[in-house]
Write an enzyme that holds these catalytic residues in place. Sequence first.
Site, mmCIF file in Angstrom:
data_model
loop_
_atom_site.group_PDB
_atom_site.id
_atom_site.type_symbol
_atom_site.label_atom_id
_atom_site.label_comp_id
_atom_site.label_asym_id
_atom_site.label_seq_id
_atom_site.Cartn_x
_atom_site.Cartn_y
_atom_site.Cartn_z
ATOM 1 C CB ALA A 1 0.284 0.157 4.839
ATOM 2 C CE1 TYR B 1 -6.631 -9.837 3.562
ATOM 3 C CE2 TYR B 1 -4.645 -9.386 4.849
ATOM 4 C CZ TYR B 1 -5.515 -9.056 3.810
ATOM 5 O OH TYR B 1 -5.259 -7.967 3.038
ATOM 6 C CD GLU B 2 -5.848 -11.844 -0.517
ATOM 7 O OE1 GLU B 2 -6.436 -11.921 -1.604
ATOM 8 O OE2 GLU B 2 -4.685 -11.425 -0.397
ATOM 9 C CG HIS C 1 -8.460 -1.214 3.806
ATOM 10 N ND1 HIS C 1 -7.126 -1.555 3.930
ATOM 11 C CD2 HIS C 1 -8.742 -1.343 2.484
ATOM 12 C CE1 HIS C 1 -6.631 -1.880 2.751
ATOM 13 N NE2 HIS C 1 -7.590 -1.750 1.845
ATOM 14 C CB SER D 1 -0.863 0.024 1.262
ATOM 15 O OG SER D 1 -1.582 -1.167 1.366
ATOM 16 C CG ASN E 1 -2.917 2.213 11.385
ATOM 17 O OD1 ASN E 1 -2.518 1.719 10.322
ATOM 18 N ND2 ASN E 1 -3.077 1.517 12.484
ATOM 19 C CG HIS F 1 -2.459 -9.852 2.262
ATOM 20 N ND1 HIS F 1 -2.907 -9.266 1.101
ATOM 21 C CD2 HIS F 1 -1.559 -8.996 2.810
ATOM 22 C CE1 HIS F 1 -2.304 -8.090 0.956
ATOM 23 N NE2 HIS F 1 -1.481 -7.902 1.972
HETATM 24 N N1 HPA Z 1 -2.495 -3.610 12.055
HETATM 25 C C1 HPA Z 1 -2.258 -4.603 11.166
HETATM 26 N N2 HPA Z 1 -1.995 -4.357 9.891
HETATM 27 C C2 HPA Z 1 -1.967 -3.080 9.490
HETATM 28 C C3 HPA Z 1 -2.203 -2.014 10.359
HETATM 29 C C4 HPA Z 1 -2.492 -2.297 11.719
HETATM 30 O O1 HPA Z 1 -2.719 -1.399 12.554
HETATM 31 N N3 HPA Z 1 -2.087 -0.872 9.638
HETATM 32 C C5 HPA Z 1 -1.782 -1.255 8.367
HETATM 33 N N4 HPA Z 1 -1.709 -2.586 8.264
#
Ligand code: HPA
Length: 277
Positions: free
Chosen positions: A114, A86-87, A248, A31, A236, A84
Amino acid sequence: MNPIYDKLINCLDQIHKITDFQPEVGLVLGSGLGGFGEKIKISSTVDYSSIDGFPVSTVAGHAGRFIFGYVGDVPVVAMQGRVHYYEGYKMTDVVLPVRLMCMLGAKKIILTNAAGGINTTFKPGTLMSLTDHITSFVPSPLIGQNIDELGVRFPDMTTVYDEKLRKILKDTAKSLDIPLKEGVYIQFTGPAYETPAEIRAARTLGADAVGMSTAVEAMALRHMGARVCAVSCISNPAAGLNKKPLTHEEVKETADMVSDQFQKLIYNSIINMGKEE
Ligand code: HPA
């Protein structure tokens, strides 16, 4: 033969039928780096969906293709889109694309993502070069019969992130006046963001940033003897460090906000990696 190795060879053959491009550097566009494709002088592209057996991302907006081309004079292969855990893919499928990049000839690999900031001094927009990682909470991509053709059964993970490549990132950032922090990344499975208790636990374990990718890719690449470095864009504050719930959208917004700096850092680092013998 090992079925996972079979699949790799099969995917490699299919790519070789389309291009004989010899990359030196491999790049995973996470990202915030999606736009980096435009910086590459493209020789050819290969859609993931055109490769039989290749895991194709289910996340909306993740274009899935390999880009072959040049950054300056450096031949690169870039993954625009990754899959990923999780997919729902097996970890061996999650790491298949990066293994392929290495088998195509890219022995220096830059992973990007990210990530949530656990270290409270890492504000959104901070770029962090990974010094180490914690993968203990996700299944290892190396579980199962070892692929002897790729590496040993019990690979050393003392230095996953190559010191010389890290130095290139650091020196490049300095020369461009781009602040670059260093820290430890912890990978969780996702797709839910973490709870505040999980983030406190992760901090106690020594993590500075948290995400749902990258570390298993780095592990699989290290197993193959590739040289790896990785950069997180802190998008974040991790869960519990901010009053706002995590979304997201926030992750994408921050990643887009710093994408100019991020692209500049990666572009010039690749040029400098090309100068290395
Ligand atoms: N947690 C997990 N994955 C992430 C986060 C997060 O806070 N931010 C971006 N990808």
